[in-house]
Write an enzyme that holds these catalytic residues in place. Sequence first.
Site, short mmCIF file in Angstrom:
data_model
loop_
_atom_site.label_atom_id
_atom_site.label_comp_id
_atom_site.label_asym_id
_atom_site.label_seq_id
_atom_site.Cartn_x
_atom_site.Cartn_y
_atom_site.Cartn_z
N ARG A 28 2.89 -1.44 -17.59
CA ARG A 28 2.27 -1.83 -16.31
C ARG A 28 0.84 -1.34 -16.23
NH1 ARG A 28 5.31 -0.41 -10.97
NH2 ARG A 28 3.30 -1.21 -10.29
N LYS A 70 -6.96 -0.34 -14.22
CA LYS A 70 -5.96 -1.10 -13.46
C LYS A 70 -6.28 -1.05 -11.97
CE LYS A 70 -1.81 0.96 -12.41
NZ LYS A 70 -1.61 0.94 -10.96
N ASN A 71 -6.54 0.16 -11.47
CA ASN A 71 -6.68 0.32 -10.02
C ASN A 71 -8.04 -0.16 -9.50
OD1 ASN A 71 -4.12 1.24 -9.99
ND2 ASN A 71 -4.64 3.41 -9.77
N ASP A 117 -2.53 11.03 -10.23
CA ASP A 117 -2.10 10.23 -11.38
C ASP A 117 -2.25 10.97 -12.71
OD1 ASP A 117 -1.40 7.93 -9.89
OD2 ASP A 117 -3.51 7.42 -9.67
N ARG A 173 6.21 5.46 0.60
CA ARG A 173 4.84 4.96 0.60
C ARG A 173 4.66 4.06 1.82
NH1 ARG A 173 3.28 3.52 -5.50
NH2 ARG A 173 1.16 3.74 -4.71
N PRO A 174 4.37 4.70 2.95
CA PRO A 174 4.28 3.94 4.21
C PRO A 174 3.10 2.98 4.23
CG PRO A 174 3.62 6.24 4.52
CD PRO A 174 4.06 6.12 3.10
N ARG A 182 3.20 -2.18 -5.54
CA ARG A 182 2.60 -1.73 -4.29
C ARG A 182 1.19 -2.31 -4.09
NH1 ARG A 182 2.85 1.78 0.46
NH2 ARG A 182 0.67 2.23 0.86
N ASP A 207 1.73 2.21 7.46
CA ASP A 207 1.28 2.28 8.86
C ASP A 207 -0.24 2.09 9.00
OD1 ASP A 207 1.25 4.68 7.40
OD2 ASP A 207 1.09 5.91 9.19
N CYS A 220 5.95 2.17 -7.83
CA CYS A 220 6.54 3.29 -8.54
C CYS A 220 7.39 4.14 -7.60
CB CYS A 220 5.43 4.15 -9.10
SG CYS A 220 4.56 3.34 -10.41
N1 EPU Z 1 -0.32 6.59 3.19
C1 EPU Z 1 0.13 6.55 4.48
N2 EPU Z 1 0.09 5.36 5.15
C2 EPU Z 1 -0.36 4.21 4.57
C3 EPU Z 1 -0.84 4.26 3.26
C4 EPU Z 1 -0.81 5.48 2.58
O1 EPU Z 1 0.57 7.55 5.02
O2 EPU Z 1 -0.36 3.19 5.24
C5 EPU Z 1 -0.29 7.87 2.46
C6 EPU Z 1 0.60 7.85 1.23
O3 EPU Z 1 1.94 8.05 1.56
C7 EPU Z 1 0.02 8.98 0.40
C8 EPU Z 1 -1.47 8.93 0.76
O4 EPU Z 1 -1.58 8.11 1.91
O5 EPU Z 1 0.54 10.20 0.82
C9 EPU Z 1 -2.35 8.36 -0.31
O6 EPU Z 1 -1.81 7.15 -0.82
P1 EPU Z 1 -2.72 5.91 -1.14
O7 EPU Z 1 -2.54 4.90 -0.05
O8 EPU Z 1 -4.08 6.36 -1.46
O9 EPU Z 1 -2.04 5.35 -2.41
P2 EPU Z 1 -2.13 3.85 -2.85
O10 EPU Z 1 -3.41 3.28 -2.36
O11 EPU Z 1 -0.87 3.16 -2.55
C10 EPU Z 1 -3.44 4.27 -5.06
C11 EPU Z 1 -3.19 4.00 -6.51
C12 EPU Z 1 -2.09 4.92 -7.00
C13 EPU Z 1 -2.52 6.36 -6.79
C14 EPU Z 1 -2.86 6.59 -5.32
C15 EPU Z 1 -3.43 7.95 -5.04
C16 EPU Z 1 -3.77 1.66 -6.70
C17 EPU Z 1 -3.33 0.27 -6.91
N3 EPU Z 1 -2.81 2.60 -6.66
O12 EPU Z 1 -2.21 4.01 -4.40
O13 EPU Z 1 -1.93 4.66 -8.37
O14 EPU Z 1 -1.51 7.24 -7.19
O15 EPU Z 1 -3.84 5.62 -4.89
O16 EPU Z 1 -4.61 8.14 -5.72
O17 EPU Z 1 -4.96 1.93 -6.59
C18 EPU Z 1 -0.78 4.37 -10.40
O18 EPU Z 1 -1.82 3.81 -10.81
O19 EPU Z 1 0.16 4.71 -11.15
C19 EPU Z 1 -0.68 4.66 -8.97
C20 EPU Z 1 0.46 4.93 -8.37
#
Ligand code: EPU
Length: 432
Positions: free
Chosen positions: A411, A26-27, A318, A126-127, A97, A129, A121
Amino acid sequence: MKEKFLIKGLGGKKKLKGEISVRGSKNAVLPAMASSLLFKDDVSFSNVPVIEDVFRMIELMEELGGKISRNDNRAFKINTNSIKKFDLESDIAKKMRASIILSGPLLARFGKVSFPYPGGCVIGTRPIDLFLEGFQKMGAKVSEKSDRYHIRAPKEGLKGAEIFFKVQSVTATESFILAGVLAKGKTVLKNCAMEPEVKSIADFLESCGAKIKGAGTPTIEIQGGGLLSAKGKKYKTIPDRLEAGSFLILGAMCADNLLIKDCNPSDLEILIEALRQSGVKIEAGNSTIKISGNSKHKNSSFKALNIKTHEYPGFPTDLQAPMTVFLTQVSGESVIFETIFEGRLNYTEDLVKMGADIVMWDSHRVQVKGPAKLRGREVDGPDIRAGLAFVLAGIVAKGKSVINNAYYIDRGYERIEERLRDIGVDIKRIKD
Ligand code: EPU
């Protein structure tokens, strides 16, 4: 109509056996679909998992004006030339997201994009910034109006920039790779996420002419240029390491013999290492993982472990929830330290109601004492991964469990009940 899963548990017996295939990730496929915005021709996708998040991404892209033509369930083509809208539809974008991955390539190609605060989720704040700051570094202007972010690139287009991510983020790394491909000049990304999904997309784009160096390492350099041409090249979705890992954890707890096929064990080294340390016998091949004669080893003979989630190649957040279920079954005290998302241990309250001995120390840490005899009960799946962990808990428990919100599991996991039934799980999907 809402659906739920009904599971009759094995009560700790190790009866599952057979083979289970892992679907596409998925990711990986979601950002790969977003990358079709960088192409002037059709991009083909294969090994696509048939899951709700992919359907939502298709809806989002069609709503923008993209054309998706399906070959069959697991293969389609996307053409983005007719896109005329640049505002991500609120209902879908708020629920998923991953929709934010569209922002980088939309902005880079068309000069503008707007999106609501993205949802997804319920696993903590989930910022975004990193996205807003990164786009600004590339010359874009960010404004907020009517609960949406509006981003505008300069007239001459996004310009390459040096961006240091203060935290490693998977989707931010992917978005800025995509934005960098069409930006003017060089983009250097530092402290990048190194997840296999990031590398897989960068490799595909490179094979289509993009100039990307260093994906899979902390520093990635992208030399911007014009639109890419796929010329019939296909993005073949890599196997879902999180699905494979969940099956492996299930196998360790509940299977005598299990062959997990069509996976990349090399993406799962840390989980395999951890389970081996606990005492599970695992044979890892190139694309298979095998557990055999496992009923000889009682779960209570497996040892407790301390798990700390970490960006790749560390222990994936995950897989934290499925691993916690495993640790309820082994002997001794384990500590689970969730370092990525602070809301991602709340599901443990329901495991306690099923009989697990888990104490929450704070929003990032729980202590698990095992072995505990789990009892089936009704629980609500709160997110994709905790939902699947409840399915695993229901299988290992004694008696019947009802896992509500099948949608969350759908999902990320394709028709999970049919595939689990094939290895001996007593699981049904029923309407609410
Ligand atoms: N973060 C920030 N600022 C931002 C973006 C992220 O502070 O602008 C922080 C988040 O709060 C978190 C950390 O960075 O503490 C890492 O989050 P990340 O951005 O890597 O998460 P994501 O990209 O939103 C992806 C996966 C998630 C998985 C996370 C961590 C996808 C579509 N989603 O999310 O997958 O948990 O990386 O590996 O690739 C899932 O598949 O169930 C899922 C939630």
